[in-house]
Design an enzyme around this catalytic site. Structure first.
Site, PDB file in Angstrom:
ATOM      1  N   ASP A  81       0.849  -1.200   0.000  1.00  0.00           N
ATOM      2  CA  ASP A  81       0.000   0.000   0.000  1.00  0.00           C
ATOM      3  C   ASP A  81       0.888   1.255   0.000  1.00  0.00           C
ATOM      4  OD1 ASP A  81      -2.491   1.289   0.100  1.00  0.00           O
ATOM      5  OD2 ASP A  81      -2.475   1.393   2.293  1.00  0.00           O
ATOM      6  N   GLY A 179      -8.665   8.097   7.517  1.00  0.00           N
ATOM      7  CA  GLY A 179      -8.973   8.335   8.929  1.00  0.00           C
ATOM      8  C   GLY A 179     -10.440   8.659   9.089  1.00  0.00           C
TER       9      GLY A 179
HETATM   10  P1  13P Z   1      -8.749   4.539   6.492  1.00  0.00           P
HETATM   11  O1  13P Z   1      -7.686   4.665   7.509  1.00  0.00           O
HETATM   12  O2  13P Z   1      -9.614   5.756   6.408  1.00  0.00           O
HETATM   13  O3  13P Z   1      -9.558   3.305   6.662  1.00  0.00           O
HETATM   14  O4  13P Z   1      -8.053   4.450   5.063  1.00  0.00           O
HETATM   15  C1  13P Z   1      -7.168   3.405   4.795  1.00  0.00           C
HETATM   16  C2  13P Z   1      -6.512   3.558   3.486  1.00  0.00           C
HETATM   17  O5  13P Z   1      -7.051   4.139   2.560  1.00  0.00           O
HETATM   18  C3  13P Z   1      -5.185   2.937   3.331  1.00  0.00           C
HETATM   19  O6  13P Z   1      -4.621   3.145   2.094  1.00  0.00           O
END
Ligand code: 13P
Length: 278
Positions: A81, A179
């Site tokens: 990611d 978040g």
């Molecule tokens: P959140 O922390 O809002 O769930 O988003 C996670 C994300 O998009 C990781 O790439």
């Protein structure tokens, strides 16, 4: 079974359901994600962010996740990611990740396109698929992602970007945040519709945490196949641990970790059920 992210997302696109990509940081978070996937009989993507590379044995982590995935009764893939560095991407490819995200969203579009294309060429030679991002997410509360400027994805730029780079999945910025939302979420479904009209590869929604369920359902209906979830899982574990330590002054680490895993499973289950349309 250990699966390829691209196959998982192509199946999701055909079946019109969404697949959770859970950010993980420990054995327990991986175990929880796989356990929930098996219980719900749904595929799941295990995502490790480049930001954890300095503290995680990436090769060891990959071997562990892939061994666990092989034993699973449902498709599980391993994804990198938000990677900003070519070296991290090459490292992930070398040790068996099935997909990588190159995040060039901070660059101007020409540079993002050029660098993404370069990554796609390298990754495809190894049979690894690539996610890219144009536009960017703002940062909400309790997230450990990097600050973004919250720029929405322009559909025509998305079309050109996909055609020029050969990227496999596209993260579309439509107003979700990394978040928890600080105010009312402003998610532009019409924009998603317009992106989907000109881009036919699987679309990715970052910022799953705190996003209203109805918006998630609509987004899947409009072509989102992969939904990233991080903050809500972390929050569940942290608030559980805070209560845990209030009640128990002395605890053994093994039971702390076991309890932590149990505290995140219901959150993951909620997302997997929602994304699958169950
Ligand atoms: P959140 O922390 O809002 O769930 O988003 C996670 C994300 O998009 C990781 O790439």
């Amino acid at each position: 079974m250990l699966a390829n992210t691209k196959d998982i997302l192509i199946d999701a696109q055909k079946g019109k359901y969404g697949v959770a990509a859970f950010n993980v940081y420990s054995l327990e978070t991986v175990q929880a994600a796989i356990k929930v996937a098996e219980q719900e009989n749904q595929p799941v993507i295990i995502a490790l962010g480049e930001r954890y590379f300095p503290t995680v044995d990436v090769e060891g982590f990959s071997a562990m996740v892939r061994a666990m995935a092989e034993k699973a009764s449902v498709p599980i893939s391993l994804h990198l990611d938000h990677a900003y560095e070519k070296q991290s991407i090459i490292r992930a490819i070398r040790c068996g990740f099935s997909s990588v995200m190159f995040d060039g969203s901070a660059y101007d579009i020409e540079k993002n396109m050029r660098l993404t294309k370069e990554i796609v060429e390298i990754a495809h030679m190894a049979g690894v698929s690539v996610e890219a991002e144009i536009g960017s997410l703002a940062k909400g509360a309790f997230s450990d992602e990097e600050e973004g400027d919250g720029t929405l994805t322009d559909p025509e730029t998305a079309k050109k970007f996909v055609e020029e780079t050969g990227v496999d999945f596209l993260a579309a910025a439509i107003g979700t945040v990394h978040g928890m939302y600080k105010g009312e979420p402003k998610i532009d479904m019409d924009l998603l519709k317009r992106i989907r009209q000109v881009v036919d590869i699987p679309l990715v929604l970052h910022g799953g945490s705190g996003t209203p369920e109805e918006k998630i359902r609509q987004a899947i209906e409009l072509g989102i196949g992969k939904i990233n979830v991080n903050t809500e899982v972390s929050m569940a574990a942290v608030s559980h641990l805070q209560k845990y330590f209030k009640n128990k002054e002395i605890a053994h680490l093994s039971s702390v970790m076991e309890d932590m895993q149990l505290s995140i499973e219901p959150v993951m289950t909620k997302f997997v059920k929602l994304f699958s349309g169950k």
